[in-house]
Design a protein around this motif. Sequence first.
Motif, PDB file in Angstrom:
ATOM      1  N   LYS A  71       0.837  -1.212   0.000  1.00 46.11           N
ATOM      2  CA  LYS A  71       0.000   0.000   0.000  1.00 46.11           C
ATOM      3  C   LYS A  71       0.876   1.268   0.000  1.00 46.11           C
ATOM      4  N   GLY A  72       0.259   2.394  -0.331  1.00 46.10           N
ATOM      5  CA  GLY A  72       1.005   3.667  -0.408  1.00 46.10           C
ATOM      6  C   GLY A  72       0.216   4.839   0.111  1.00 46.10           C
ATOM      7  N   GLU A  73       0.946   5.858   0.552  1.00 47.23           N
ATOM      8  CA  GLU A  73       0.322   7.094   1.075  1.00 47.23           C
ATOM      9  C   GLU A  73       1.213   8.274   0.704  1.00 47.23           C
ATOM     10  N   PHE A  74       0.746   9.148  -0.203  1.00 42.01           N
ATOM     11  CA  PHE A  74       1.534  10.313  -0.625  1.00 42.01           C
ATOM     12  C   PHE A  74       0.622  11.354  -1.267  1.00 42.01           C
ATOM     13  N   GLU A  75       1.130  12.591  -1.245  1.00 37.67           N
ATOM     14  CA  GLU A  75       0.412  13.743  -1.815  1.00 37.67           C
ATOM     15  C   GLU A  75       1.226  14.307  -2.990  1.00 37.67           C
ATOM     16  N   VAL A 125      11.254   9.993   0.840  1.00 36.07           N
ATOM     17  CA  VAL A 125      10.503   8.797   0.412  1.00 36.07           C
ATOM     18  C   VAL A 125      10.854   7.651   1.367  1.00 36.07           C
ATOM     19  N   GLN A 126       9.830   6.943   1.876  1.00 38.35           N
ATOM     20  CA  GLN A 126      10.036   5.860   2.850  1.00 38.35           C
ATOM     21  C   GLN A 126       9.424   4.553   2.316  1.00 38.35           C
ATOM     22  N   VAL A 127      10.228   3.484   2.330  1.00 40.79           N
ATOM     23  CA  VAL A 127       9.748   2.132   1.969  1.00 40.79           C
ATOM     24  C   VAL A 127       9.917   1.246   3.213  1.00 40.79           C
ATOM     25  N   SER A 128       8.806   0.717   3.774  1.00 43.07           N
ATOM     26  CA  SER A 128       8.831  -0.057   5.027  1.00 43.07           C
ATOM     27  C   SER A 128       8.267  -1.458   4.797  1.00 43.07           C
ATOM     28  N   ASP A 129       8.895  -2.435   5.453  1.00 40.71           N
ATOM     29  CA  ASP A 129       8.365  -3.805   5.407  1.00 40.71           C
ATOM     30  C   ASP A 129       8.330  -4.375   6.826  1.00 40.71           C
ATOM     31  N   GLN A 130       7.724  -5.572   6.983  1.00 42.42           N
ATOM     32  CA  GLN A 130       7.620  -6.259   8.286  1.00 42.42           C
ATOM     33  C   GLN A 130       8.377  -7.589   8.232  1.00 42.42           C
ATOM     34  N   GLY A 180       1.477 -12.600   3.830  1.00 41.69           N
ATOM     35  CA  GLY A 180       0.567 -12.089   4.845  1.00 41.69           C
ATOM     36  C   GLY A 180       1.047 -10.791   5.487  1.00 41.69           C
ATOM     37  N   GLN A 181       2.268 -10.393   5.195  1.00 38.22           N
ATOM     38  CA  GLN A 181       2.797  -9.147   5.794  1.00 38.22           C
ATOM     39  C   GLN A 181       2.438  -7.945   4.898  1.00 38.22           C
ATOM     40  N   THR A 182       2.705  -6.771   5.459  1.00 38.19           N
ATOM     41  CA  THR A 182       2.340  -5.509   4.771  1.00 38.19           C
ATOM     42  C   THR A 182       3.608  -4.717   4.417  1.00 38.19           C
ATOM     43  N   LEU A 183       3.597  -4.157   3.180  1.00 37.92           N
ATOM     44  CA  LEU A 183       4.652  -3.212   2.733  1.00 37.92           C
ATOM     45  C   LEU A 183       4.003  -1.846   2.525  1.00 37.92           C
ATOM     46  N   GLU A 184       4.746  -0.812   2.864  1.00 34.85           N
ATOM     47  CA  GLU A 184       4.167   0.559   2.743  1.00 34.85           C
ATOM     48  C   GLU A 184       5.159   1.487   2.031  1.00 34.85           C
ATOM     49  N   LEU A 185       4.644   2.219   1.039  1.00 35.07           N
ATOM     50  CA  LEU A 185       5.406   3.265   0.319  1.00 35.07           C
ATOM     51  C   LEU A 185       4.757   4.609   0.607  1.00 35.07           C
TER      52      LEU A 185
END
Length: 1013
Positions: free
Chosen positions: A891-895, A940-945, A924-929
């Motif tokens: 998933k991603g969140e940016f303006e 810019v941040q790329v996060s994983d679990q 089953g884990q989540t990645l976020e951009l």
Amino acid sequence: MIRTSIISIKVFLILLFVSGSFSSEGQRTNFRFYQYNKENKLNEELVKSIRQDSLGVYYFATDDGVLFLKNDHFEPLTLPEDKSGYFKELFKRKNGDLLAVSDDAIYKITNSVEQPEMELFIECNTDPSKPKYPKHLFEDSKNDLWITDYNHIYRYKEGIVAKYKMDEKNMTSSYARSFQFLECDNGNMIVVSQKGWIYKFDSKHNAFIELDFNFNHIIQASFKIGPNEFLLGSSAGVVKILFDTQGKIIKNEVIVTDIIASCFEKISDNKLLLGTFFQGLVELDIADKNSIYSVGGFPYFTVNDIFLDDFGKYWVSTNSGAVVMEKKFFSYQFSTANSEYIISVNLTNEGSVNFAGRNSVFNVDSQKNIESIPFTFEGSLNVFKTFGDITLLGTEQGRLNIFKGDDFLFNLKISDQAVTSIQIVSKKIAWVVANKELFKLNLTTGQVKSYFDSFQRKRIVQDICLDTKQNLYIGAQFKNSYLFKYDVDKNEIVNVSKPIPFAISEDFWVIDLELDRDTLYMGTSEGLLKYTEKAFERINLGEMSNSEVNSIVFDKQNSIWVTTSKGVVRKRKTDISLFTPEQGLPSKTFTNRNLLVDSENNLWVGTSNGIAFAQISDSIQRTPMPVVYLADGEGVLPNQSGAISMSANSMLLLDVAASIYPQKRNKFQYCTVQNYQKDSDWKELSAKNQILISDLKPGEYQICIRGKHEGNYAWSEHCIIELEVEQQWYLRWYTFFIEFLIIFLLIYVTNEYSKRRTQKNLLALEKIVSDRTMELQKVNENLATANIAKDKFLSIIAHDLRNPFNAIRGFSSILMKDSDILSKEESFELIETIYRSSDDTFKLLESLLEWANVQKGDFKLNAEGFDLKMLMEKNLSIHKSLGMLKGLDVKGEFEPVNVTADMAMIDTVIRNLMSNAIKFSFPGQTLELKSYKMKGDVVVQVSDQGVGMTEKQLNQLFKIDAVSSSEGTANETGTGFGLMLSKEFVELNGGKIWAESVKDKGTSFFFSIPKNK
């Protein structure tokens, strides 16, 4: 448009009528003009009045304040705040104070060459006891100052203003004029209002008493021409008015009609200049039946004021600027008798002047009237001579006509060529030159004798003159035969030519001869020469010393006058002046031997366009001393104190001006002398009138500067600037002494210091050797580390490249050998494995190539502005699909945010970081951009679990020697080059990259990009 046309027609008709009333004889006084208007920086052209202060500075009253003239530049005087800039008059008092009259005040101008100022003298319009809209000032014989306004009169005395209320019928209709003051020599003070009413001041009752008289026309100006006699400029013309001892009018007449005079100024005892409102400038000759003459060449119709300055120049104020007028030195009148080529000028026994053109001979009487003399002859005149009642006329055809009085005696054929010179010895004998041959003529018998043989039968005779003993001097031609003498006692002609002590051309000739006692002056092709029995020299005529001299004459002041191709030159003692057509000569072309000084000391000059004359005065007006300015970095400062200093090998720049105008008519010279020496080497100033002093040795000097105004002016007194050239400080004696002491002290201190420093240097050298050894050890350690990193890097590359190729080779071999026994599903599985291995290998090689190019500097940055949101949405969409294959939620969140960077590089960085996050995450884990703003950057941040990293692994990130292959959670392969490449790309775009991680809990990668500015 109709109104303007009617006015124009009226003005035209007035001018036409007035011009018809002027004398047809032409102008009487010859002026030259110089205009000041917008073309030469006079921005306000409506000039009401001009005056000169006691320092010689000129001031101009205009509708835009008071201006002063400084070196041909107009500078405004500062007005008090909220005061009117409409000025009507400038007035100079007998004590030298200069006053300026404006709409609401009277000011006193403080004298200054550099920056004069105005101070309030009388405040107006403030209360009924003060002038209201003042008009005009007048100072009487008791030094009381009189002031007029629109309807009343005021007297300023000892700081007090007294009002004299006048009848309402006197209220003026003019913006600038009201009452005129007429002070008689017997003390009577008469005033005339603009409406024509006359009042006499009663000092006993301190009041103005009205006289029983009115002019019945408008009075605009006045001028005193006698003890109790005045001229008035009125709407009916010029009025002459005379008062008796009681102040009563005993004579009142209009002497000139159709002239509306606005002002008057004196030319001479009998001549006046009249400014008018519609007819320009005219001249009034009181002695010649009040005749008026248009001042030819005056450029404007409306004249407001005329001012005669300290140098005899007239400053005329007009609605279109200011005009400077100067009487030309020479006068002439254009008429039929005086418009032809003048070939000869002579003086009669009665003292009058005769001159001749090609076809006629004229006489000029004492009033300068020209009359024709009725001589009848054939051919064209070339020379004539008068002796008593005998006149000889020589023609261009070589004939000689002899007259006695007006009676013709006989005609002689002398030569086939022109007669050029005549000298009459007596009523019986004359000498004649024709065709460069000398003849002796018997005027009684007509017998002619040639002396051609006396000149070795050469035609070289140019001119002749007689001495007091009737000996004849003969000017001739060529270097060794330029002068002969006829001895009347010996009856022989002798060559008396002396060796010439200066260089001349072989083709040298004498043009005119003039005897002054025992000295013979010769006008020649090489200048003016002085010949005596003991000496022979060239007369210094300045820049015209080598010019051809056509005519010579002496005046009563022993000045020498000569004609040259540049004009008429006067030499009086050491002063040399040049007169050109600018000073009234009708032409600069002169015939030979055409100068004459008559019994009244008038100089007469014959030209190709008529004859001109000038009255020679006993004294020549001196040009005023130059004004010198010292130019420096702060601007232009006056330096009239006469003492300045400069350093040797430096430069000094001086600006030079004159207080006499126009400036362009001035020339300046300077010389630099040392130790008050007398010899001077005068140098002309450049067109900018600047003096540059340089390359002077140390010492005391005098800079002498002098100026000369064009025309009938002598050189000014010298402006002397004392100049001290100081030696440069490093070359002075005490500097050398101090330097010696310093050197001695330095040697001693150095010797003592060197002993101590030697010991310190030994210790320091040992420390340097030790430090260098340690540095070398560090360098060796770094090189060893680099080699280890290189080896490890190569081993990783070799391992990571070999394994995929082994797989490709193995599976390819199986397909080749066992393709016929493999099922379709098995074949597809092998092909898929081969594809993935080759794709991984290609990506590894591609990353390696890009990284290598960055290291070599071959990778070019293509920075541009773009919306980061668009790029992140693209990557999010791609990696969502890839994540779904592994069971991940991406998933991603940016303006929207604009950044400046290389879009392809940033795309690669995001792609690498997202791929790594998928690689090391579990289903089953989540990645976020996401992105956010931080100061001037976007992060810019790329996060994983996923698997996360230990602190040691985190510290080894982005290091070449720590790059290693690692497998993902689904056995994905990789080399770690993606992170190395991402680091290089982020830093190339001006950003930073970093990571945060916790083992078994996940990792976050961050990188920054500059925002759009």
